[in-house]
Motif scaffolding. Structure first.
Motif, short mmCIF file in Angstrom:
data_model
loop_
_atom_site.label_atom_id
_atom_site.label_comp_id
_atom_site.label_asym_id
_atom_site.label_seq_id
_atom_site.Cartn_x
_atom_site.Cartn_y
_atom_site.Cartn_z
N LYS A 159 -9.18 1.77 6.28
CA LYS A 159 -10.49 1.43 5.74
C LYS A 159 -11.06 0.20 6.45
O LYS A 159 -10.36 -0.79 6.65
N ALA A 160 -12.32 0.30 6.83
CA ALA A 160 -13.01 -0.83 7.46
C ALA A 160 -13.28 -1.91 6.42
O ALA A 160 -13.62 -1.62 5.27
N GLY A 161 -13.12 -3.17 6.84
CA GLY A 161 -13.37 -4.29 5.93
C GLY A 161 -14.71 -4.94 6.21
O GLY A 161 -15.67 -4.28 6.63
N THR A 162 -14.79 -6.24 6.01
CA THR A 162 -16.04 -6.97 6.14
C THR A 162 -15.90 -8.15 7.08
O THR A 162 -14.80 -8.54 7.48
N LEU A 163 -17.03 -8.74 7.42
CA LEU A 163 -17.10 -9.98 8.17
C LEU A 163 -17.39 -11.10 7.17
O LEU A 163 -18.40 -11.04 6.45
N SER A 164 -16.51 -12.09 7.08
CA SER A 164 -16.69 -13.12 6.07
C SER A 164 -16.26 -14.48 6.61
O SER A 164 -15.59 -14.58 7.64
N ASP A 221 -12.87 -11.24 10.58
CA ASP A 221 -13.62 -10.06 11.02
C ASP A 221 -12.71 -8.84 10.90
O ASP A 221 -11.87 -8.59 11.77
N ARG A 237 -14.03 -5.67 10.29
CA ARG A 237 -14.93 -4.51 10.32
C ARG A 237 -14.37 -3.35 11.13
O ARG A 237 -14.65 -2.20 10.85
N GLY A 264 -15.18 -2.51 14.21
CA GLY A 264 -16.14 -1.91 15.14
C GLY A 264 -16.19 -2.65 16.46
O GLY A 264 -15.36 -3.52 16.74
N TRP A 273 -19.31 -11.56 16.75
CA TRP A 273 -20.03 -12.34 15.74
C TRP A 273 -20.41 -13.69 16.30
O TRP A 273 -19.89 -14.13 17.33
N ASP A 287 -18.99 -8.92 21.99
CA ASP A 287 -18.83 -7.50 21.71
C ASP A 287 -17.70 -6.95 22.58
O ASP A 287 -17.41 -7.48 23.65
N GLY A 291 -12.21 -7.95 16.28
CA GLY A 291 -11.70 -8.30 14.96
C GLY A 291 -10.68 -9.40 15.03
O GLY A 291 -10.29 -9.88 16.10
#
Length: 440
Positions: free
Chosen positions: A302-307, A339, A341, A343, A347, A404, A409
């Motif tokens: 599962k993809a997570g989030t950027l926080s 990070d 995510r 992808g 960031w 990028d 991550g």
């Protein structure tokens, strides 16, 4: 009754009249210098008007350096103009205190790009005894490279402003401009942006299915490789096509490798940032029948989030004595960026600050500078890059970032040393500003 201001002016006039403006007497000018070297040049300095002294001719020794000697067109270059030995000296018999000098000047550009770069230095200096030489000082500024080729940098006119009893200027000009070349940089032409792109007719398929593709931005007539990718590695799924007269491509790619997660296209023998496309996502659906007596096991990542999180929300910076004009320093609370995510996007963590408000006065936001640092946790696919040291201000600056990439991550810790340039004789009392961090 004599006003305090007139009294101060008479005092300065008496002190300045007590002695001549000391200079370094110059002979012949030096020949043009090699890169980043000290150069000597004839200088005419105009003493403060109140001194009643005639212009004084002398010699300045200076050096110009840059942060990038091989920029590309469009890059911003930071220039540092250091006056090693000023032509002018303290024109008074009294000792001048520390941190009363504010230098400004110009750097002359020549060769492939002409013009002048405005530079300025901080209000900071060691005490200057009466009639002693002014100490060495540095000034910085920036310019944008607009032309490829060799660009020369020569020291230009400069001004020494002193703030003690009165605001006075000692203006020093190059007698025979331009001064000798102190630094030379070679600017490269910036190649056109890579606009190569590929799109797929479908985002998934079974092993062995052909997937239609189309693309644009390639060199007309070039051989283009279209290949499957598994993360940053190339799979065995591959085909070649020839770009048409408009740089377009089209065709189909048979995808067999179950590990294929995307498709790229590129010119040349291998994929590169300059000649390749960004990866177009593709999923191979494994619909192979399960043999008798076997069980097919599947799972999902599962993809997570950027926080981000920070170690605190307050920084107590060092106190500054009234009248000193020194820097108030401190350390930004550590900021942790996570990070998860999964992808291709990197960031950027930026910060901006408000003016520092105090008792009936304020300290401008542009007086706050920082020196960023960033650490990457072991095992992270991305590598953290610290922002450049310099002014934060209300416009903001970058604290840290990651680029990028095919796989990004990880976990990162950003820090920064803080320095607030408090003007001399700022009214006593507490001052506070708000530094806001933004993660994108």
């Amino acid at each position: 009754m004599v006003s305090p201001r007139n009294s101060r002016r008479r005092r300065w006039a008496a002190l300045l009249g007590a002695g001549a403006l000391a200079v370094t007497v110059g002979g012949a000018l030096a020949t043009p210098a090699t890169a980043a070297s000290n150069v000597d040049f004839a200088t005419r300095c105009i003493p403060p008007e109140i001194a009643g002294l005639p212009p004084i001719d002398g010699t300045t020794t200076a050096k110009v350096t840059v942060d990038n000697t091989s920029p590309k067109v469009g890059d911003t270059v930071t220039v540092t103009y250091t006056v090693v030995t000023a032509a002018a000296s303290n024109p008074t018999v009294i000792d001048l205190p520390a941190d009363i000098m504010t230098p400004t000047g110009k750097v002359t550009l020549g060769g492939a790009q002409t013009g002048a770069v405005t530079v300025a230095g901080p209000r900071k200096n060691d005490p200057v005894p009466g009639h002693a030489a002014f100490p060495s000082f540095s000034m910085t500024g920036t310019f944008t490279v607009t032309s490829p080729g060799a660009i020369t940098l020569s020291p230009g006119d400069y001004n020494i402003h002193t703030s003690y009893l009165l605001e006075l200027d000692t203006v020093c000009s190059v007698t025979n401009p331009p001064a000798p070349v102190s630094e030379t940089i070679t600017a490269a032409d910036n190649p056109p942006a890579n606009t190569r792109a590929i799109s797929l007719g479908s985002a998934s398929g079974s092993p062995g299915d052909p997937v239609a593709f189309s693309g644009s931005g390639f060199t007309p007539g070039a051989t283009v490789t279209v290949a499957g990718r598994s993360g940053s590695d190339e799979t065995g799924d591959k085909t070649t096509v020839t770009a048409d007269s408009t740089g377009g491509i089209s065709g189909s790619l048979v995808v067999n490798d179950l590990t294929t997660t995307g498709v790229v296209a590129y010119e040349g023998s291998t994929w590169t940032d300059d000649l390749g496309t960004v990866q177009a996502a593709y999923v191979v659906i494994d619909d192979t029948p399960v043999p008798d007596g076997s069980q097919k096991l599947t799972t999902t990542v599962k993809a997570g989030t950027l926080s981000m999180s920070q170690a605190g929300d307050a920084v107590a910076m060092s106190a500054v004595d009234f009248g000193s004009g020194n820097a108030s320093t401190g350390d930004l609370n550590a900021v942790t960026v996570k990070d998860f995510r999964g992808g291709p996007a990197g960031w950027s963590l930026t910060g901006k600050v408000t003016d520092f408000s105090g008792p009936g006065a304020k300290i401008d936001a542009a007086k706050l500078s920082w020196s960023p640092s960033c650490a990457t946790k072991a095992g992270s696919p991305s590598t953290c890059q610290a922002g450049s040291a310099g002014v934060v201000g209300s416009a903001g600056a970058t604290l840290a970032s990651t680029p990028d990439g095919t796989v990004t991550g990880g976990e990162f810790t950003a820090k920064a040393g803080l320095s607030l340039d408090v003007p001399a004789f700022t009214p006593p009392g507490p001052y506070s500003g708000v530094l806001t961090l933004t993660l994108t």
